[in-house]
Design an enzyme around this catalytic site. Structure first.
Site, mmCIF file in Angstrom:
data_model
loop_
_atom_site.group_PDB
_atom_site.id
_atom_site.type_symbol
_atom_site.label_atom_id
_atom_site.label_comp_id
_atom_site.label_asym_id
_atom_site.label_seq_id
_atom_site.Cartn_x
_atom_site.Cartn_y
_atom_site.Cartn_z
ATOM 1 C CG ASP D 21 18.877 44.449 20.971
ATOM 2 O OD1 ASP D 21 19.630 43.694 20.333
ATOM 3 O OD2 ASP D 21 18.467 44.164 22.110
ATOM 4 C CE1 TYR D 147 19.629 36.370 27.308
ATOM 5 C CE2 TYR D 147 20.522 38.594 27.190
ATOM 6 C CZ TYR D 147 19.934 37.497 26.568
ATOM 7 O OH TYR D 147 19.666 37.540 25.228
ATOM 8 N NE ARG D 149 25.518 39.578 30.728
ATOM 9 C CZ ARG D 149 25.127 39.884 29.473
ATOM 10 N NH1 ARG D 149 25.051 41.140 29.093
ATOM 11 N NH2 ARG D 149 24.801 38.935 28.619
ATOM 12 C CE LYS D 178 17.625 37.410 21.989
ATOM 13 N NZ LYS D 178 18.572 38.318 22.660
ATOM 14 C CE LYS D 180 23.603 35.668 27.000
ATOM 15 N NZ LYS D 180 24.117 36.498 25.912
ATOM 16 C CB SER D 203 20.304 34.581 23.580
ATOM 17 O OG SER D 203 21.105 35.693 23.336
ATOM 18 N N GLY D 204 21.223 34.201 20.247
ATOM 19 C CA GLY D 204 22.287 33.846 19.301
ATOM 20 C C GLY D 204 23.687 34.191 19.762
ATOM 21 N N GLY D 205 23.841 35.369 20.344
ATOM 22 C CA GLY D 205 25.165 35.768 20.832
ATOM 23 C C GLY D 205 26.086 36.250 19.735
ATOM 24 N NE ARG D 232 26.287 40.365 18.397
ATOM 25 C CZ ARG D 232 26.740 40.394 19.649
ATOM 26 N NH1 ARG D 232 27.937 40.939 19.896
ATOM 27 N NH2 ARG D 232 26.037 39.888 20.638
#
Lengths: 254, 254, 254, 254, 254
Positions: D21, D147, D149, D178, D180, D203-205, D232
């Site tokens: 996404d 998350y 944030r 999902k 961090k 979460s891959g980041g 990524r």
């Protein structure tokens, strides 16, 4: 689409409407003498040969719906409104009646004020959009009061802005718009042109000198307007039926 | 439309209503002695010959609905309200009961406060509009508490503003309005006139001296009011039934 | 209306509820040792003889619904909540579960927090109004956490304010309220009186010394409370079942 | 409730999800080389043996729904999102797809981001509440991106806050979260414990060094995680299938 | 999904659309000479061989629906819009027509403006999400005007941002996007690539020199665009049909 929805309010393709929402918008002090009484006004509307009367929901429900008036004169139910108690730079006229209820009360049209140049303009454009659709689905007309009022407006009679407002009425699908006088016949002609198939009636406004008011009516009729929505210039007049007759001659004999 | 919806609350075309929403609006300290108990109040309402009682949803559900009281005295369910815990310059009274639920609880009318001259006035006008329609669709009355409270109001007893508020009640389709006393019989007469076919009852307000209160009742009845909605002036009185009798004489023998 | 809806949570007309929403409201650090595991808590609730357990939706769905626990102990589903991550002067507890879904998960009641004295008080009063109606339509109880928290509140344990909060619970139609301890038995008696037919349970709050906590429980039971909703004072205790027994004796043998 | 809804995304009770996404959340510059093309990514997901793919509505509708991919790999439709064009201290991820529509497009789960510690946290908690219910009614899983944030968050990798976020996922009824990486295996173990029956994926980041990323994957698997959602770190890799194989070995052979 | 919904507007897989919402968005002063008359424009659209015409609701209802035009040229109904009367740093284009009503008026597509980099971006993303679904359920296309306008945008022609905007159109499920010219053919090629299966048409913008405009059209067609949506560059031209022919050659013979 040939506009049949607005026909109930037209005679020879012209309209002479009696507006009576001042008790809500201005306050009872605008309703001098007998005009505080809704029946007096409804009688005047019938006797005067008006092609329509403009009321808020409560007056319509208690004095018009299921009475003989309903057979004698068609109703435009003004479904939004604001009071004059806490004036704001960016006024908002809130919806107090549904289109469905307006129809139940016998209305052949709903009226809705949009204040353009107002920081809540977006909300009013969206709400009118919904009302216009609902009105057409219920087979009644949608009439927009397209006024320029809000913190972006320096002069609510600016001819260019009034022309723009008229066009917005057309683009939004209003069957008729009620609009202020931009000052000259020539400028009103542009207003009528911009409105295209949307009918244009003049908003009468506060009480003026007889001749001053009648000259404006002549001017807008020459410019192609469909007619006027008059209130205080008739019912604050010492002889409302006389004033009505003068207006009638200009509108229907032109 | 002849107003049948308000008839349940009238006797000889007059109304004497007992208001009991102070536990919500003012706090329990307004409910001195036995008046903390809803059954005490309901008994008083029945014995005193009140033509209606005004309750919030919870009291209605737990003490009135499906009890004998329901047969003895009609209910006005107050469907919005605010607490006194965080007073604001522009108070808002939030809807805590639907019209449908009010009817299920046995109400013959719903009551709704509109604060005029308030920066959330628009929202309350719109919400009352919806409530009024729903009430009428369900065949019960819609009663508006038309008060002047908010940052635009310097004097909530200003006669011109109260007259304007009364007119707004009519224009919005209220079957009855509950309104403050503007100070004189003459000014209340204008209020009644502006309200037209909408019935007018006085809002009793905080506890006054007996004679002071009774003179006000006399004054508004002479001025054409339909009656009063009284609370603290009765149940904070040392002899509530005695006080009730005095009020009753003024209202029904006038 | 005789209140049958709250019956599932009563034994001899008293209630001992185990609250377990701290993972949401306070954070996992409140869930010391085994109490991080919902099954441990559910076992404790059953073994301890609690008359009800209070869970958020996710715990209810994954650990309670369609399990044997459902037959052993009734559920109060807490349908709103806030996290402790961004504390605010005027906290708002947002609705994360519908009343319908709560019922599907086996709940016999829904719980909803109202912060009074809060600048979003109006919104919570309105939302609870809708929830209360929906719960009763679905034949389950509506329980209000009537707390004093917001920028208008200096002392959330103020006896007068807690009494007022209790009354608001009644006026809004709560079947039970969960409320803070106002400091004395006498003041709690007024709370119970103001709440009328609405049941009152004490909110246990943070971990206290055993005796200190038990004295409070005795005090509120003497004052007429229906019982308590306890969490950390039991599951942060070194012997939760022992503490439970002590509480049980006070509540049910009183 | 034994959680069958999340099963489509598990193989040996582990998950390896391909997230795509970034065109919405980060911008096309994150989609280097062939990865701008959704078909390239879908092929990679199938060839790489991913147990699920994460797409926004438009990509799902035009490249996945009613294609062979639908039979080869299950879809998590990410139904909210925000752009990176006007970054805010308190970002809000707006819902752009209904749960119903997600299901029509073939999704077996919906994904929804909740930013905790954010001044719009309340709104996201409420919205996820509705989505979770609707998903379960439609028999698909609800996955929360929990998350940290917003203006209350100084460090979005704070282990205590991530543990709290995980618990909120459980309390709200998420089937999977999902989340961090909090920095250590030990802290991730607490995350998994707090989440209870809610599955946890990393979460891959942004793109990391190969070894650095793979060590994190090893760490979270040892800590009890269900797996990862990677983007990524795979498709910005020079050999995405090679990187996929390395990850796969860690996840499924552990 | 092979995109059949956009086919009505394509000829040889290219589109030449005539936009006519300037009376709403810019004001009547943009509608020089005959172009104030909607019938003149509709005639031009038919004679010029346009593959679609873009109108606001009111023009569509009064000049297009149930007329012969409906058979001759397909309609894109622009369902949101803003006026130019009170310009804002963060403009919002409000919805004034439902997708259902657009379809009733004969539309084969709805158009919706999203201002990216705008503080109300979130609201527009969400609203477009709903519109896209409703359009597809009703079997008509959803076209997004993906513009960069708001307080986060310094240059609305920034190639990277326009590429990002195009991608957002794809990710949100737009069938076609209308987008500004980023300055070079090369940058437009990236726009087209990022948009994937979403068709890209150029937004014509204000009147330019003939050659300048035609070179842009050539450039975007070479870059892979589907075509253009032109307004003022045609109807403010001294010979609109001549200009139309020049554009047509570039688009369809390329």
């Amino acid at each position: 689409m040939d506009n049949k929805l607005i026909q109930p309010f037209l005679k020879n393709n012209k309209a002479m409407l009696l507006a009576y929402d001042h008790g809500f918008e201005v306050g009872p002090e605008a309703l001098l003498g007998k005009s505080i009484d809704p029946e007096y006004i409804l009688d005047l509307a019938v006797k005067g040969g008006y092609t329509g009367v403009i009321l808020q929901k409560g007056i319509a429900e208690k004095y018009y719906a299921k009475t003989d008036y309903q057979k004698k004169i068609p109703l435009i139910l003004k479904i939004n409104g604001k009071t004059n108690i806490s004036p704001k730079k960016d006024p908002f006229s809130s919806l107090n009646c549904s289109v469905e209820y307006a129809k139940e009360l016998g209305a052949k049209a709903v009226g809705y004020t949009i204040y353009l140049g107002n920081n809540q303009e977006e909300k009013m454009l969206a709400e009118f959009g919904q009302i216009q659709e609902r009105a057409h689905q219920l087979n009644i007309a949608a009439i927009a009061w397209t006024y320029l009022r809000g913190s972006s407006i320096e002069n609510e009679y600016d001819p260019e802005l009034i022309t723009y407002a008229a066009r917005i009425g057309l683009e939004l699908g209003a069957d008729m718009i009620k609009i202020k006088y931009p000052g000259t016949e020539e400028s009103f002609r542009k207003v009528v042109q911009a409105a295209g198939k949307t009918k244009v009636v003049l908003s009468g406004g506060p009480k003026l000198e007889d001749n001053q008011f009648l000259e404006i009516v002549e001017s807008i009729i020459r410019a192609g307007a469909t007619g006027i929505a008059v209130g205080r210039n008739v019912f604050q007049h010492e002889d409302p039926l006389l004033m009505t007759d003068r207006i009638k001659k200009i509108i229907f004999n032109s």
